[in-house]
Design a protein around this motif. Structure first.
Motif, mmCIF file in Angstrom:
data_model
loop_
_atom_site.group_PDB
_atom_site.id
_atom_site.type_symbol
_atom_site.label_atom_id
_atom_site.label_comp_id
_atom_site.label_asym_id
_atom_site.label_seq_id
_atom_site.Cartn_x
_atom_site.Cartn_y
_atom_site.Cartn_z
ATOM 1 N N ARG A 138 40.207 25.702 28.384
ATOM 2 C CA ARG A 138 39.801 25.475 29.771
ATOM 3 C C ARG A 138 41.024 25.709 30.634
ATOM 4 O O ARG A 138 42.113 25.182 30.357
ATOM 5 C CB ARG A 138 39.320 24.030 29.983
ATOM 6 C CG ARG A 138 37.982 23.720 29.376
ATOM 7 C CD ARG A 138 36.818 24.110 30.266
ATOM 8 N NE ARG A 138 35.570 23.693 29.653
ATOM 9 C CZ ARG A 138 34.366 23.935 30.164
ATOM 10 N NH1 ARG A 138 34.260 24.569 31.312
ATOM 11 N NH2 ARG A 138 33.284 23.526 29.542
ATOM 12 N N ASN A 139 40.861 26.487 31.695
ATOM 13 C CA ASN A 139 41.956 26.754 32.618
ATOM 14 C C ASN A 139 41.500 26.429 34.034
ATOM 15 O O ASN A 139 40.422 26.873 34.463
ATOM 16 C CB ASN A 139 42.381 28.229 32.548
ATOM 17 C CG ASN A 139 42.940 28.589 31.187
ATOM 18 O OD1 ASN A 139 43.664 27.813 30.586
ATOM 19 N ND2 ASN A 139 42.592 29.768 30.700
ATOM 20 N N TYR A 140 42.335 25.677 34.758
ATOM 21 C CA TYR A 140 42.028 25.341 36.148
ATOM 22 C C TYR A 140 43.199 25.753 37.036
ATOM 23 O O TYR A 140 44.367 25.521 36.694
ATOM 24 C CB TYR A 140 41.772 23.838 36.301
ATOM 25 C CG TYR A 140 40.458 23.387 35.726
ATOM 26 C CD1 TYR A 140 39.281 23.520 36.454
ATOM 27 C CD2 TYR A 140 40.394 22.834 34.447
ATOM 28 C CE1 TYR A 140 38.064 23.099 35.926
ATOM 29 C CE2 TYR A 140 39.184 22.422 33.912
ATOM 30 C CZ TYR A 140 38.017 22.556 34.658
ATOM 31 O OH TYR A 140 36.817 22.159 34.137
ATOM 32 N N SER B 62 39.988 24.938 41.064
ATOM 33 C CA SER B 62 38.899 25.848 40.698
ATOM 34 C C SER B 62 39.100 26.313 39.264
ATOM 35 O O SER B 62 40.235 26.470 38.802
ATOM 36 C CB SER B 62 38.851 27.058 41.637
ATOM 37 O OG SER B 62 40.104 27.724 41.654
ATOM 38 N N GLU B 63 37.988 26.537 38.551
ATOM 39 C CA GLU B 63 38.090 26.904 37.136
ATOM 40 C C GLU B 63 38.313 28.401 36.976
ATOM 41 O O GLU B 63 37.716 29.225 37.690
ATOM 42 C CB GLU B 63 36.831 26.489 36.372
ATOM 43 C CG GLU B 63 36.969 26.731 34.873
ATOM 44 C CD GLU B 63 35.851 26.116 34.050
ATOM 45 O OE1 GLU B 63 35.950 26.165 32.801
ATOM 46 O OE2 GLU B 63 34.896 25.574 34.647
ATOM 47 N N ALA C 229 36.073 19.649 36.284
ATOM 48 C CA ALA C 229 37.055 19.852 37.345
ATOM 49 C C ALA C 229 37.633 18.523 37.838
ATOM 50 O O ALA C 229 38.839 18.416 38.081
ATOM 51 C CB ALA C 229 36.412 20.608 38.508
#
Length: 974
Positions: A45-47, A37-38, A19
């Motif tokens: 990977r997505n935030y 936030s993930e 993060a």
């Protein structure tokens, strides 16, 4: 040798970017900062970034993904932004350099990043239950997306992707290579082989185009409609977009729905219909749909198991694994041929089902030689609760066979004998076979040429058109493997001079052993797969088909429109027993609203008494006979001292109408004070004092001048709230009476329910009636207690509702439960009030107090006493109320639980402070309860209260079932 890029990608873990590193990337490349936030992902990977003004999604993928593929995703978003006005998609946000895609390095590893706007809304995957409307909306959204992408082209769409259903076979084989669970591995492989075998001949005719390929419950976002149901309206995650089979778009969507289906694959059909309406599919594509759904299920399970073996700490994959296993179980629960027919039928493509014919299985039968036994809901052979007796169909068959020689059950019949009480799912009641009882030793012949297979006690004839399953035929060991039509198969098993039983069933799908019974929703498809054996028996064996929709259309055509029915799509209820109702297809429902049948449905003692009296005499009450005198005497004895005179009528409306006429005649005045939010009936007079806007939206504007409504003493949501509100509500009556006094208007009377039934059973403020009755009587008026809904033992602690207030009215009106569904009502009053009506002539009601009605009234009172039903209302009602109050501790939608005994109300509110009524939610909850086997309807001016007033024979087991189902609806959604 060049390695397969697809195999390489299946081995890739997610990008190792935390993060804080994502925060740095956002600041460096986009100049953005905020709360991060993930979000979940299988291989990316997505935030999510919240800047305080807007929200974004940072997408990070490994460098092995070609920029051309990412450019295709971005281009598709721009394309759909212009072509898809009815749905939401994200927008691409350029970097500080103006780039849509940036290449970055984190701790020596190379990645590609993109930034998109964040779509607000809740993913459907978080909801266990999805409404039919939501399922259809998801299918429609996928169809709109596919239609909008029809002309989208991009070189990045030609890609190798493990989710591409065109490559499902080899992908699954690769993923299964190192699966540890050998049993699961075998199941997946077998299912996949079957799907591919069915799919292979169809693939040349499957159209290809750009497809999202991942319009799932996890990749759409929803907004709540007015009823609080999640309705999808936005699509996210274009990571799987490619050129693929058009029908694969729908297959992926339907597969994702199966973990919401509660085990029922028919759940997807609204999505299929909606997709087809938005983006029409060919018949071949529709035939390919279920095999592709099965393939998708296999890919999902194999992929998650494979990924977890490499990344055990991937919480996103672990969280989805249970859903994916459920999808696989539902997809593998039915044969593809069955679902193919169901899907084709849903969009109007289903072929006609021809009858399988051949030689008569049993030779030498005439049309009158066989007796059918009726095991349907309407069967006269299943009185009272006899239908629950195990082995009953066989004993009935044997009895009929002894009488005529041969007896048979009926194919295609919804059998009452298969119905279970208190079931949240419909039972498998539709018979796909027949049982035939006939003399042992009789020859059974082959109806067509076939190959013989012996299987688990069955003799199976595999013919060209269908397989014939026979049980109970003693076939010799020397029976050849292939036989011709007319060849003797064997004889009916059994001892000499006795009767034997054979079971006969057809199936068009070779290798499939069909069930004996199926649930009604699946009956049409199973009938195609397992047709009637009449064509090979030599006699008709089909049961009658229900035509509920046609019947409803006739009702709506000829039955006056103001006479409404429960539910938009009502079940056809044709039978009742105790606290249960049964529809024509054998579905049982717990009846939680039927205060008319106070004893319960189908009471044998009441039925016998009515039948006997009908056989003796039924006429009007002007004749002299015993039962009218006996009932009148007993009713007077139930009332307080002084109320000794009885009128017998047909309904509560008539009873209240007559009570008003008595008040007018006795007082010499016309003015009546009533309560707001009240309902008293449909006649001119009883409707005039009814002010419930739920029953009549114009009620408050159309009251005649002699009606004077006062503030409803609703201590929960009324003008004054709480227990200590008596004086405040009494003052509103004082004000009205003072206005009448000032205008020199005389008062005829006051009418109200002693417990506020129409609002869900809310008790009146303590001492309210005592104060009001005194003021009314001081002005020469009479006090009418409308006990039609709340009286006659329903409250448990009190036989009459007015006893809770500690008062005695001048007139009591009663009906509904008094006749247990028979049209019977009564007015109980003092002799001088009754005699006052003679100034207007005599009173007469044709059926009121008839011999049959009077017998009904007496038997109801007998059963109420002997079966201790008021006591049961007290015990079970108290138990149920406690359970409902416990639900209120967990679900804020429950504002309050009202009432006592078995007159209860659950009031739903959107806010416990403002008490904003949850009207639409209540209607949707009632519909969902119907699906779960509970009859429930809303009440109250805002239609936001469940009116709980079941037969007084309700058991604690039934109370638990109702509370459990209501809790399930509140937990899972509606």
């Amino acid at each position: 040798m060049v390695e397969d890029p697809l195999k390489l990608r299946t081995e890739l873990p997610r990008p190792d970017v935390g993060a804080e590193e994502a925060r740095s990337l956002l600041a460096e490349h986009y100049g953005l900062s905020g709360t991060i936030s993930e979000l979940g992902s299988q291989q990316d990977r997505n935030y999510r970034l919240d800047t305080g003004e807007r929200r974004y999604v940072l997408k990070i993928c490994r460098a092995e993904y070609e920029p051309l593929e990412l450019e295709a995703q971005n281009a598709a978003l721009r394309h759909l932004g212009k072509r898809l006005p009815t749905a939401r998609v994200a927008e691409v946000v350029p970097s500080l350099k103006g780039e849509a895609i940036e290449s970055v390095a984190v701790r020596g590893a190379d990645y590609r990043i993109r930034l998109l706007t964040y779509l607000e809304g809740e993913p459907l995957t978080r909801r266990k239950h999805l409404s039919r409307e939501a399922v259809a909306a998801l299918g429609g959204l996928a169809g709109q997306l596919a239609s909008a992408l029809e002309d989208f082209e991009h070189p990045g769409l030609e890609r190798e992707l493990q989710w591409d259903l065109r490559r499902a076979g080899p992908v699954v084989l690769h993923l299964l290579t190192d699966m540890a669970d050998q049993q699961r591995k075998k199941r997946i492989a077998e299912l996949m082989v079957g799907a591919m075998r069915r799919l292979q001949p169809l693939t040349p005719e499957l159209r290809t185009q750009a497809i999202h390929h991942d319009v799932t419950d996890d990749n759409v976002v929803s907004r709540l409609d007015v009823a609080g149901r999640a309705m999808p309206d936005g699509v996210i995650d274009f990571g799987d977009i490619l050129n693929g089979w058009l029908v694969a778009e729908l297959a992926v969507t339907c597969a994702s729905l199966l973990h919401h289906a509660d085990g029922d694959p028919w759940f997807i059909l609204p999505a299929v219909k909606a997709f087809h309406a938005a983006c029409p599919l060919t018949e071949v594509e529709l035939k390919a749909l279920w095999p592709l759904i099965v393939a998708r299920a296999a890919v999902l399970v194999a992929s998650s198991e494979h990924q977890l073996s490499r990344e055990p700490d991937n919480a996103y994959v672990e969280g989805n694994a249970a859903h994916e296993r459920e999808i696989f179980e539902v997809a593998s629960s039915v044969p593809s041929a069955l679902m193919e027919h169901a899907i084709l039928s849903a969009v109007g493509f289903a072929p006609d089902s021809a009858r399988v014919t051949g030689e008569s299985l049993i030779q030498g039968l005439g049309p009158t030689d066989v007796r059918q036994i009726d095991l349907s809901i309407l069967s006269p052979l299943l009185p009272e609760e006899r239908w629950q007796h195990q082995g009953l169909p066989i004993s009935l068959l044997q009895h009929a066979a002894h009488a005529i020689g041969i007896a048979t059950t009926r194919y295609g019949e919804y059998r009452m004998t298969e119905t279970q009480l208190r079931s949240p799912k419909p039972d498998a009641t539709f018979a796909l076979h027949v049982d035939i009882c006939l003399e042992a030793g009789r020859e059974i012949v082959a109806p067509f040429a076939a190959r013989i297979v012996r299987q688990d006690g069955l003799l199976v004839l595999e013919g060209a058109e269908a397989s014939l399953f026979l049980e109970g035929v003693g076939a010799g060991a020397d029976l050849e493997e292939t036989i011709v039509a007319g060849a003797v198969l064997g004889v009916v098993s059994g001892e000499q001079h006795s009767y034997g039983l054979i079971r006969v069933q057809l199936c068009r799908e070779h290798g499939l052993v069909p069930p004996l019974f199926v649930v009604p929703r699946q009956a049409a498809a199973w009938k195609h797969l397992c047709p009637s054996p009449a064509g090979v028996l030599g006699f008709e064996c089909d049961g009658p088909e229900p035509h509920s929709e046609t019947l409803l259309a006739r009702r709506q055509q000829h039955f006056a429109r103001p006479q409404k029915n429960y539910y938009l799509k009502p079940p056809q209820i044709e039978r009742g027993w105790k606290d249960h109702l049964f529809d024509i297809e054998g579905r049982s429902y717990l009846d939680m609203v039927n205060n008319v049948t106070i004893l319960g449905h189908g009471h044998p003692r009441l039925a016998a008494a009515v039948g006997r009296q009908w056989s003796l005499l039924n006429t009007n009450s002007r004749f002299h006979y015993a039962s009218v005198a006996e009932l009148s005497t007993r009713l007077a004895a139930l009332a307080p001292d002084g109320l000794d005179t009885v009128f017998l009528v047909n309904s509560g409306s008539e009873a209240n109408d007559l009570a008003l006429r008595l008040a007018w005649a006795y007082s010499g005045a016309r003015n009546i004070v009533s309560l707001l939010e009240a309902y008293h009936g449909w006649t001119v007079a009883s409707d005039a004092v009814s002010t419930s806007i739920a029953d009549n939206p114009q009620a408050l504007e159309t009251r005649p001048a002699w009606v004077h409504p006062v503030t409803a003493p609703n201590t929960y949501r009324g003008e004054f709230r709480g227990a200590d509100t008596t004086d405040s509500y009494v003052r509103s009556v004082v004000k009205k009476l003072t206005e009448l006094d000032a205008a020199d208007e005389k008062l005829a009377g006051f009418i109200c329910e002693p417990v506020y039934g129409n609002a869900g059973g809310i008790p009146l403020p303590k001492g309210y009636l005592d104060a009001v009755y005194a003021m009314v009587r001081a002005r020469g008026g009479v006090c009418i207690a409308d006990e039609v809904q709340v009286g006659y033992g329903r409250l448990g602690d009190y036989f009459w509702g007015f006893e809770e207030q500690g008062v005695v009215p001048d007139i009591i009106t009663v009906a509904k439960g008094m006749g247990n569904g028979h049209p019977l009502g009564a007015v109980i009053t003092r002799r001088e009030i009754a005699d006052a009506l003679e100034k207007e002539g005599y009173f007469f009601s044709s059926s009121g107090g008839s011999p049959v009605s009077s017998v009904v009234g007496q038997v109801v009172l007998d059963i109420l006493t002997e079966e201790r039903l008021p006591e049961n209302a007290q015990v079970v009602g108290g138990y149920l109320k406690a359970r409902l109050e416990a639900l209120g501790q967990h679900f804020p939608l429950i504002g309050a639980v009202h009432g006592m005994g078995l007159y209860l109300g659950v009031e739903f509110v959107r806010d416990r402070e403002t008490l904003s009524p949850a009207t639409e939610e209540t209607a949707a909850i009632c519909d969902r309860l119907l699906d779960l086997g509970v009859i429930m309807q809303p009440t109250g001016d805002h239609l936001n209260v469940l009116k709980i007033k079941p037969p007084l024979c309700l058991s604690c087991e039934s109370a638990d079932f109702f509370a459990d189902m209501l809790g399930r609806v509140l937990e899972e959604g509606w």
